[in-house]
Design a protein around this motif. Structure first.
Motif, PDB file in Angstrom:
ATOM      1  N   SER A 115       0.832  -1.209   0.000  1.00 37.45           N
ATOM      2  CA  SER A 115       0.000   0.000   0.000  1.00 37.45           C
ATOM      3  C   SER A 115       0.864   1.256   0.000  1.00 37.45           C
ATOM      4  O   SER A 115       0.554   2.231  -0.705  1.00 37.45           O
ATOM      5  N   THR A 116       1.950   1.234   0.775  1.00 38.06           N
ATOM      6  CA  THR A 116       2.856   2.390   0.795  1.00 38.06           C
ATOM      7  C   THR A 116       3.486   2.619  -0.567  1.00 38.06           C
ATOM      8  O   THR A 116       3.625   3.761  -1.019  1.00 38.06           O
ATOM      9  N   VAL A 119       0.953   4.293  -2.904  1.00 40.11           N
ATOM     10  CA  VAL A 119       0.795   5.727  -2.619  1.00 40.11           C
ATOM     11  C   VAL A 119       2.018   6.498  -3.099  1.00 40.11           C
ATOM     12  O   VAL A 119       1.899   7.576  -3.701  1.00 40.11           O
ATOM     13  N   TYR A 122       1.940   6.857  -6.854  1.00 36.08           N
ATOM     14  CA  TYR A 122       0.939   7.842  -7.264  1.00 36.08           C
ATOM     15  C   TYR A 122       1.460   9.263  -7.076  1.00 36.08           C
ATOM     16  O   TYR A 122       1.307  10.115  -7.965  1.00 36.08           O
ATOM     17  N   VAL A 123       2.085   9.526  -5.924  1.00 34.32           N
ATOM     18  CA  VAL A 123       2.644  10.860  -5.673  1.00 34.32           C
ATOM     19  C   VAL A 123       3.750  11.177  -6.670  1.00 34.32           C
ATOM     20  O   VAL A 123       3.835  12.299  -7.200  1.00 34.32           O
TER      21      VAL A 123
END
Length: 273
Positions: A115-116, A119, A122-123
């Protein structure tokens, strides 16, 4: 197990989507950093030679170019580590590897890392979209300069109108407004466009812009692949929980019935008599 089966087993565990994203990211960032670094150096040389006579006029530009080159060094190092992490994450989450090497297993730490990583990707994609847009600015500047030079070559028979065609580096923020001359006009501009330094700088900026686009494509591809894998793993976890719940219920019923399962409905004694 034969050699062919062993090779198929190994090839089946390769995360091809992550491998493609890693290669795209490596090639894109190498193209962007290498060509961008050299293009900045050539830009400083062009501005110094053809657009200003005073060294103090382009001192600020020289410092800015140097800072951007340091940023490029940092980007190259960061994305090198990121691509390695991307490939490792692909080996961990790929469904092909789980089907090849046995039962599905997943830990809380692994799910948090996945999950990290989603994210973070995406950033990075959002931030790199800004870099991709900024890398188009020097291409736009050199495209306008090339179009002006082409117009000058067409109008070589009317020198009066040629001298009115200029490219002002001060309008693009490359030089301060008090820089002299700060622009190139007429045949001087045409001469600049025919130099090897100009053509090479223009091509380098196009290559850097292409590299930024390839890197953005790799980040988007990686984000979508990781998101799909995360959904797939969630479905596998849900399916595993349902199967364990069914096995527990079956075992409980066996214990309650003394080891043998019977029909939960009472027998109809009237029919038997």
């Amino acid at each position: 197990m034969g050699c062919y089966e062993c090779c198929m087993r190994c090839l089946g565990g390769v995360p091809y989507c992550s491998l493609v994203a890693t290669l795209l990211c490596f090639s894109g960032i190498a193209l962007f950093c290498g060509c961008g670094h050299q293009a900045l150096t050539e830009t400083e040389r062009l501005i110094e030679t053809y657009f200003t006579r005073n060294q103090q006029d382009y001192t600020t530009l020289a410092y800015i170019i140097q800072y951007f080159q340091y940023i490029i060094y940092g980007l190259a190092s960061f994305f090198f580590l990121y691509c390695i992490m991307l490939l490792a994450e692909g080996f961990y989450t790929t469904s092909a590897a789980k089907q090849t090497f046995g039962e599905f297993r997943s830990t809380m730490c692994g799910r948090c890392l996945s999950s990290t990583f989603i994210v973070m990707t995406y950033v990075l994609a959002v931030l790199w979209l800004l870099v991709f847009a900024l890398s188009a600015l020097p291409v736009y500047f050199f495209y306008n300069m090339d179009a002006t030079c082409h117009t000058i070559d067409v109008l070589t028979e009317t020198p009066a109108s040629i001298n009115q065609l200029c490219v002002d580096a001060r309008q693009y923020g490359l030089l301060p407004w008090n820089a002299v001359p700060g622009k190139a006009c007429g045949m001087t501009l045409s001469t600049v466009c025919k130099t090897r330094e100009y053509r090479m700088t223009y091509d380098l900026y196009i290559a850097a812009f292409t590299g930024a686009g390839i890197t953005l494509l790799a980040l988007v591809h990686c984000f979508l692949h990781l998101a799909v894998n995360q959904v797939y793993l969630r479905k596998l976890r849900h399916r595993a929980k349902e199967e364990r719940r069914g096995y527990d219920l079956y075992g409980r019923l066996q214990r309650d019935r003394g080891g043998t399962l019977f029909s939960p409905y009472p027998a109809n004694t009237a029919d038997s008599s």
